[in-house]
Design a protein around this motif. Structure first.
Motif, PDB file in Angstrom:
ATOM      1  N   ASP A   6       0.909  -1.138   0.000  1.00 28.40           N
ATOM      2  CA  ASP A   6       0.000   0.000   0.000  1.00 28.40           C
ATOM      3  C   ASP A   6       0.950   1.190   0.000  1.00 28.40           C
ATOM      4  OD1 ASP A   6      -1.490   2.215   0.745  1.00 28.40           O
ATOM      5  OD2 ASP A   6      -2.689   1.145   2.219  1.00 28.40           O
ATOM      6  N   GLU A  20       0.760   4.208   0.382  1.00 31.90           N
ATOM      7  CA  GLU A  20       0.575   5.255   1.385  1.00 31.90           C
ATOM      8  C   GLU A  20       0.761   4.745   2.811  1.00 31.90           C
ATOM      9  OE1 GLU A  20      -2.730   7.910   0.672  1.00 31.90           O
ATOM     10  OE2 GLU A  20      -2.725   7.342  -1.432  1.00 31.90           O
ATOM     11  N   ASP A  21       1.011   3.436   2.982  1.00 32.23           N
ATOM     12  CA  ASP A  21       1.298   2.849   4.295  1.00 32.23           C
ATOM     13  C   ASP A  21       2.202   1.647   4.086  1.00 32.23           C
ATOM     14  OD1 ASP A  21       1.458   1.903   6.861  1.00 32.23           O
ATOM     15  OD2 ASP A  21      -0.620   1.228   6.963  1.00 32.23           O
ATOM     16  N   LEU A  22       3.500   1.879   4.125  1.00 31.75           N
ATOM     17  CA  LEU A  22       4.469   0.829   3.824  1.00 31.75           C
ATOM     18  C   LEU A  22       4.634  -0.209   4.926  1.00 31.75           C
ATOM     19  CD1 LEU A  22       7.341   2.854   2.119  1.00 31.75           C
ATOM     20  CD2 LEU A  22       5.479   1.573   1.045  1.00 31.75           C
ATOM     21  N   THR A  23       3.992  -0.041   6.067  1.00 33.56           N
ATOM     22  CA  THR A  23       4.245  -0.941   7.198  1.00 33.56           C
ATOM     23  C   THR A  23       3.897  -2.391   6.897  1.00 33.56           C
ATOM     24  OG1 THR A  23       2.096  -0.437   8.178  1.00 33.56           O
ATOM     25  CG2 THR A  23       3.993   0.867   8.945  1.00 33.56           C
ATOM     26  N   THR A  24       3.046  -2.649   5.921  1.00 33.92           N
ATOM     27  CA  THR A  24       2.675  -4.033   5.575  1.00 33.92           C
ATOM     28  C   THR A  24       3.310  -4.486   4.256  1.00 33.92           C
ATOM     29  OG1 THR A  24       0.676  -3.262   4.455  1.00 33.92           O
ATOM     30  CG2 THR A  24       0.471  -3.855   6.801  1.00 33.92           C
ATOM     31  N   GLU A  41       8.973   0.136   9.864  1.00 38.76           N
ATOM     32  CA  GLU A  41       8.402   0.929  10.953  1.00 38.76           C
ATOM     33  C   GLU A  41       8.186   2.362  10.489  1.00 38.76           C
ATOM     34  OE1 GLU A  41      10.465  -1.070  14.810  1.00 38.76           O
ATOM     35  OE2 GLU A  41      11.787   0.100  13.491  1.00 38.76           O
ATOM     36  N   LYS A  42       6.952   2.848  10.674  1.00 44.04           N
ATOM     37  CA  LYS A  42       6.644   4.239  10.340  1.00 44.04           C
ATOM     38  C   LYS A  42       7.311   5.135  11.376  1.00 44.04           C
ATOM     39  CE  LYS A  42       2.959   7.294   9.024  1.00 44.04           C
ATOM     40  NZ  LYS A  42       2.278   7.223   7.761  1.00 44.04           N
ATOM     41  N   ASN A  50       5.536  10.738   6.118  1.00 49.41           N
ATOM     42  CA  ASN A  50       5.716   9.741   5.061  1.00 49.41           C
ATOM     43  C   ASN A  50       7.073   9.054   5.129  1.00 49.41           C
ATOM     44  OD1 ASN A  50       3.191  10.297   3.988  1.00 49.41           O
ATOM     45  ND2 ASN A  50       3.983  11.916   2.659  1.00 49.41           N
ATOM     46  N   TYR A  85       9.752   6.187   6.804  1.00 47.61           N
ATOM     47  CA  TYR A  85       9.797   4.853   7.397  1.00 47.61           C
ATOM     48  C   TYR A  85      11.242   4.424   7.592  1.00 47.61           C
ATOM     49  CZ  TYR A  85       5.017   4.668   5.626  1.00 47.61           C
ATOM     50  OH  TYR A  85       3.702   4.935   5.361  1.00 47.61           O
TER      51      TYR A  85
END
Length: 178
Positions: free
Chosen positions: A41, A43-47, A92-93, A97, A99
């Motif tokens: 994703d 807009e959310d790299l944590t996964t 880890e965020k 934007n 990480y």
């Protein structure tokens, strides 16, 4: 957003590095051939699941003699170790934007964890292709000696010809698979 597959747009991406030379200046270089497997994703790299492969023989420091030396057994030994790879393990965020992306780097037959700062630069629709594109900036540093890249020469004035620290910077544009 949801997790999607992304393809690196190599025409709009670069893999760059720099090292101190003779303790007074920097030598910059690039790797021209690379690929990635990206499931994220944007807009959310944590996964995300990220893997990156660099063809080490594609090194380009704008000096053919130096590039050939870097390909030799003194450095990368490309005949036996043709690739540098990175596979993410923890993301880890930090803030906004930004990480910290930790993963296993394999270089010159050695694998060890390294952490890189990754900044998501945004999304845009490409007016030429219509594809959704995402931009990422990656910054980090490795010690080449930790990967068995120890060739060097002592300087008369003290210090060494090539620093142990290698700064790494990637500018990646990726296209969302439809």
């Amino acid at each position: 957003m949801t997790i999607s597959k992304w393809n690196v747009d190599v025409a709009h991406s670069n893999v760059d590095f720099s090292v101190r030379h003779m303790m007074v200046s920097r030598v910059n270089g690039s790797f021209n051939n690379f690929s990635a497997q990206i499931e994220a994703d944007a807009e959310d790299l944590t996964t995300a699941n990220l893997s990156f492969t660099i063809d080490v023989a594609s090194i380009d420091t704008r000096n053919e003699d130096r590039d050939n030396h870097l390909r030799s057994a003194d450095f990368f030994e490309v005949e036996n170790y043709p690739e540098l790879t990175f596979v993410s393990t923890i993301i880890e965020k930090q803030s906004g934007n930004t990480y910290n992306v930790t993963g296993d780097v394999t270089l010159h037959g050695v694998t060890k964890p390294e952490t890189f700062k990754v900044t998501f630069e945004g999304l845009a629709k490409d007016p030429m292709s219509g594809a959704v594109k995402a931009g990422f900036n990656v910054e980090g540093k490795i010690k080449r000696s930790e990967y068995g890249l120890t060739w060097n020469a002592a300087l008369e004035t003290g210090g060494v010809l090539v620093s142990d620290d290698v700064k790494i910077e990637l500018h990646i544009q990726a296209a969302k698979e439809e």
